[in-house]
Design a protein around this motif. Structure first.
Motif, PDB file in Angstrom:
ATOM      1  N   HIS B  77       0.816  -1.197   0.000  1.00 56.78           N
ATOM      2  CA  HIS B  77       0.000   0.000   0.000  1.00 56.78           C
ATOM      3  C   HIS B  77       0.856   1.255   0.000  1.00 56.78           C
ATOM      4  N   GLN B  78       0.313   2.277  -0.582  1.00 57.98           N
ATOM      5  CA  GLN B  78       0.828   3.639  -0.492  1.00 57.98           C
ATOM      6  C   GLN B  78      -0.372   4.496  -0.101  1.00 57.98           C
ATOM      7  N   VAL B  79      -0.214   5.240   0.983  1.00 58.03           N
ATOM      8  CA  VAL B  79      -1.342   6.012   1.493  1.00 58.03           C
ATOM      9  C   VAL B  79      -0.976   7.476   1.615  1.00 58.03           C
ATOM     10  N   ILE B  80      -2.003   8.275   1.569  1.00 55.82           N
ATOM     11  CA  ILE B  80      -1.921   9.656   2.014  1.00 55.82           C
ATOM     12  C   ILE B  80      -3.102   9.839   2.951  1.00 55.82           C
ATOM     13  N   ASN B  81      -2.858  10.479   4.065  1.00 56.56           N
ATOM     14  CA  ASN B  81      -3.944  10.582   5.022  1.00 56.56           C
ATOM     15  C   ASN B  81      -3.904  11.888   5.782  1.00 56.56           C
ATOM     16  N   VAL B 126      -5.776  -1.954  -6.402  1.00 62.08           N
ATOM     17  CA  VAL B 126      -6.905  -1.426  -5.632  1.00 62.08           C
ATOM     18  C   VAL B 126      -6.751   0.083  -5.497  1.00 62.08           C
ATOM     19  N   ILE B 127      -7.853   0.794  -5.651  1.00 63.84           N
ATOM     20  CA  ILE B 127      -7.923   2.204  -5.238  1.00 63.84           C
ATOM     21  C   ILE B 127      -8.986   2.282  -4.163  1.00 63.84           C
ATOM     22  N   GLU B 129     -10.734   4.709  -0.715  1.00 68.59           N
ATOM     23  CA  GLU B 129     -10.814   5.833   0.225  1.00 68.59           C
ATOM     24  C   GLU B 129     -11.519   5.341   1.466  1.00 68.59           C
ATOM     25  N   LEU B 144      -6.603   8.118   1.523  1.00 66.46           N
ATOM     26  CA  LEU B 144      -6.641   7.741   0.107  1.00 66.46           C
ATOM     27  C   LEU B 144      -5.503   6.751  -0.091  1.00 66.46           C
ATOM     28  N   LEU B 145      -5.822   5.574  -0.665  1.00 69.12           N
ATOM     29  CA  LEU B 145      -4.809   4.525  -0.760  1.00 69.12           C
ATOM     30  C   LEU B 145      -4.755   3.921  -2.156  1.00 69.12           C
ATOM     31  N   GLY B 146      -3.565   3.565  -2.558  1.00 68.03           N
ATOM     32  CA  GLY B 146      -3.361   2.621  -3.641  1.00 68.03           C
ATOM     33  C   GLY B 146      -2.841   1.349  -3.011  1.00 68.03           C
ATOM     34  N   GLN B 147      -3.380   0.192  -3.451  1.00 69.16           N
ATOM     35  CA  GLN B 147      -2.974  -1.058  -2.820  1.00 69.16           C
ATOM     36  C   GLN B 147      -2.743  -2.138  -3.872  1.00 69.16           C
TER      37      GLN B 147
END
Lengths: 363, 183
Positions: B77-81, B126-127, B129, B144-147
């Protein structure tokens, strides 16, 4: 059973369909009320709103559940970017505010809101938005998480409103969708619809590449009829280097697409604003993956707007980056008849790239 | 002039290149996990999952989605939160597709919106929120995540939504899964 088109009114169990469409407003309004809802039966709603500020000054927008304007009954957590400044804020308010103050006169916003409606719990919503759109400027783009701190009252109406009079200017549009549960009616077994179904998102294009390509063209579109497109691209990198994936409207390669972005790469948060030659829908490198979804308000008459979110350069368990963009396409008159999905570099759309385009059948 | 057929109401198995609900459940008893089975990921190609999770555990609980109940550390995963006024980004791996992750108390509400590219042949992507630990007017975190699921070979035949705490999926938790059905 095979059938041609299914026109309104039609209710098909297990679909999500449009239950309200304001059409593009021909006169400015301060609010639009969607009534006759049954939140406890419907359970989830999706709202798509395009606002054009007709107030003559700055304004902002939101939704009131059952027209509830009680002070501090709505809670928000926001994450967004204005130019290079990525920021967050938490606040309470008197509405489910989906566009922040200010949106300047004549400027647009595009909003996609998903609401959990059923009583028994605090109601929640997730919102994606791009706002302050004019020409090639997108002022801010971001996300909201919302709560409506009222657990007991069934949702029977949603009021979409502008804080200032006539803020829902000419061209503004409100569309509401819900999940359909049909408990009676005709049982048909398998129903193959050869044509169009009114009120649902329906694919107009779905293709997976068997050879690498630099671009893919989806033609035969009628943007002024279709109004909304949703593009999902799962690209496989075919170029040995970082390569953006773009959507070009009518293959327009002019630098007339404005963007405002918010993103994360490793532990770094990014924001930025600029003008480029296409809507960014992904980013890749050789044999890596990118997955993106882009909502485009396609109808001419105004600057076209889009919200694009995507993850990029994915390899095994490494997801390199995540982005949310708001876009403008600064061309107001030409009907969209094609979308070109384009890699920044030759053969950047590798074998296995899957592109899907859907339209929302509003008529 | 309208063409086609006007039908007041239909119940049917629909094939029309449109989204069709394949699973819908609202829990009336708490559970640790729920399984959506009999999926055909290679035919369906993509799924949308919309969830409202109520924490049924009296303490911190995290949630995951596991395709085919794969519990290996096969997910990235890469997230921004955002948490209040703080913005952050992070990258990592996990034992499932991350879902809402900040529930710390019984009754916390979480909302997830997930798109899954399901077809085998490539790493599944995966995208996503989510808004997590919602209590009255406080949304504790927004993501918001990309997985990714690092499995390229196996057809997805099930999705398991689970909590890391017993009965973490509390009463009122609701899962809706959509798939695209081709003509």
């Amino acid at each position: 059973m095979k059938i041609g088109n299914l026109e309104s009114p039609v209710t098909i169990d297990g679909t999500q369909k449009v239950i309200y469409d304001s059409g593009e407003l021909t006169a400015a309004a301060t609010s639009i009320t969607i009534s006759g809802l049954d939140g406890d039966v419907d359970e989830e709603y999706e709202l798509i709103v395009r606002t054009v500020n007709g107030s003559g000054g700055n304004t902002y927008y939101g939704v009131r559940i059952n027209n509830d304007s009680t002070a501090n009954i709505y809670g928000a957590q926001n994450l967004d970017a204005i130019d290079t400044n990525a920021s967050a804020q938490r606040f309470t308010t008197t509405m489910l505010q989906f566009v922040l103050n200010p949106v300047a006169n004549t400027h647009q916003a595009l909003v996609n809101l998903k609401l959990k409606a059923k009583t028994g719990q605090v109601r929640t919503a997730i919102v994606k938005y791009a706002q302050g759109i004019s020409g090639t400027t997108v002022t801010r783009a971001g996300l909201f998480g919302y709560s409506y701190n009222e657990t007991a009252t069934n949702i029977t109406s949603l009021v979409v409103l502008a804080v200032n009079a006539d803020g829902l200017g000419i061209g503004s549009r409100v569309i509401l969708l819900k999940k359909v549960n049909a408990t009676d009616g005709i049982k048909t077994g398998n129903l193959e619809v050869q044509g169009k179904i009114y009120g649902v998102w329906q694919e107009v294009y779905n293709s997976t590449l068997t050879e690498a390509a630099t671009s893919v063209t989806i033609s035969g579109l009628t943007g002024n009829t279709d109004v909304l497109y949703r593009v999902r691209a799962r690209s496989v990198g075919g170029y040995n280097g970082a390569s953006n994936i773009y959507i070009r409207i009518n293959n327009d390669s002019s630098s007339i697409y404005g963007k405002q972005y918010l993103g994360g790469l490793l532990s770094t948060v990014y924001g930025g604003r600029s003008v480029i030659a296409g809507i960014v829908a992904g980013i890749n490198t050789l044999n890596n993956l990118s997955l993106g979804e882009c909502l485009i308000y396609a109808k001419s008459g105004f600057v076209r707007t889009a919200i694009s979110s995507f993850s990029g350069r994915i390899n095994t368990t490494t997801v390199n980056e995540i982005w949310l963009y708001g876009f403008s396409y600064n061309e107001t008159s030409t009907e969209i008849t094609s979308l070109v999905i384009l890699a920044e570099y030759e053969n950047g759309l590798g074998i296995g790239t899957n592109i899907i385009v859907e339209k929302l059948n509003l008529i | 002039m309208k063409r086609g057929i006007t039908i007041p109401k239909l119940s049917s198995n629909l094939k029309a290149d449109t989204w069709v609900k394949v699973y819908e459940a609202t829990l009336t008893e708490a559970a640790t996990s729920l399984t959506i089975s009999n999926l055909l990921g290679d035919t369906d190609n993509e799924y949308k999952l919309e969830a409202r999770i109520v924490n049924g555990y009296n303490g911190a609980a995290n949630y995951r989605i596991r395709p085919n109940n794969d519990s290996g550390t096969n997910y990235g995963h890469q997230v921004i939160n955002a948490v209040d006024s703080a913005v952050a980004a992070a990258r990592g791996t996990a034992t499932g597709i991350l879902m809402s992750n900040a529930s710390t108390a019984l009754g916390d509400v979480n909302q997830d919106s997930v798109i899954i590219q399901a077809k085998s042949g490539y790493v599944r992507t995966v995208i996503h929120e989510f808004a997590t630990k919602v209590v009255t007017t406080t949304i504790t975190r927004l993501y918001l995540l990309g997985q990714s699921w690092n499995n390229t070979a196996d057809q997805i035949t099930s999705l398991v939504i689970l909590s890391d705490r017993a009965n973490g999926l509390g009463i009122g938790s609701r899962i809706v899964l959509w798939k695209k059905v081709a003509k």
